[in-house]
Design an enzyme around this catalytic site. Sequence first.
Site, short mmCIF file in Angstrom:
data_model
loop_
_atom_site.label_atom_id
_atom_site.label_comp_id
_atom_site.label_asym_id
_atom_site.label_seq_id
_atom_site.Cartn_x
_atom_site.Cartn_y
_atom_site.Cartn_z
N GLU A 166 -52.14 -36.74 74.91
CA GLU A 166 -51.82 -35.38 75.37
C GLU A 166 -50.85 -35.40 76.55
OE1 GLU A 166 -53.29 -33.75 78.38
OE2 GLU A 166 -53.76 -35.76 79.05
N HIS A 219 -56.61 -34.12 73.15
CA HIS A 219 -57.45 -34.64 74.23
C HIS A 219 -58.49 -35.62 73.69
CE1 HIS A 219 -55.76 -31.31 76.55
NE2 HIS A 219 -56.20 -31.92 77.63
#
Length: 349
Positions: A10, A312
């Site tokens: 991310e 994530h």
Amino acid sequence: MIEIDGSVGEGGGQVLRSALSLSCLTGQGFRIHSIRKNRPKPGLMRQHLMAVQAAACISSAELIGDRVGSGEISFVPRAVRGGDYNFDIGTAGSASLVLQTVIPALLSAGRKSSVTVTGGTHVPFSPCWNYLSEIFWPAVTRLGVRGELELESYGFYPKGGGRVRCRLHPLSRPSPLSLTDRGRLLRITGCSAVGNLPLSIAERQRCSALAVLRQELGGELPIDLEAREVRVYGQGTFIFLKGHYELADAGFTSLGARGKPAELVGEEAARELLEHHRTGMPVDPHLADQLVLYLAQAQQGSRFATSRITSHLATNLLVAGYFLELKTEVGGAEGAPGEVRILPGGNPA
């Protein structure tokens, strides 16, 4: 030294925070470059710097590069020490993210710990206090974590000033998790809140969320949403919704902002809950990545199903593999529902 490219996955603060937690846990030093390279303002912001300094404090780490704007740090921990700690971000930076950085490491200390963090409790791009206390904490308690969370004061963006405290007992190893079913949706609870603003705004958020939920779920499901005022330094609004299923809970938050209609705040949280509900999966997308650091330490393998595979989640699985002997399997594409297997040391799930 483990070398980490901070732009992987991310590409934000998650890479750094997870590396800090795992470094303290394993005693392995690391060097990370290109910190938050994919963000509009790369490098360490105040909340990221506080996470670095908090991790260094609890582990007496040797630290290089700890300054606002830095794109590279070197971190070499010594032994993690339990005790009483107090960290002040100095801005509305997320108190929950700083807290989540140090909790896994402090569990490995041989004594009880208490951590107080001052900053934002309801700020963008982080778990709000309600999520932390009602979703995250019960989930890690299920894995064997013991302690208490306490909210001393609320803090909204941009003023901050919120305070949260966590008391922890030592834990040798978290328990594994098997969670692929959730059962029926039993009820929905939550709160719509304002700080130093008219209560009517909270009522509008609440009514908007209720209308969206009733339209899809019908009128028989129990839904209890409270509109209330909270004491806060500054101003702000939020709504938090919790879906209670037979075998799992899920939480969703929307924050108010200047120029953002109250009706949109309520609608956002309700639609996110409904999107999760339609998948039939037990673990909401925010909790999925937060479980990784705990399950990666378990003695046996874990498996869980989530309503959305996120960047994530993929990032935490990747970073955990830098520090621990670990096998992971993700069944599902990013952005879609899927099942995750985490196999510490190659142990079977």
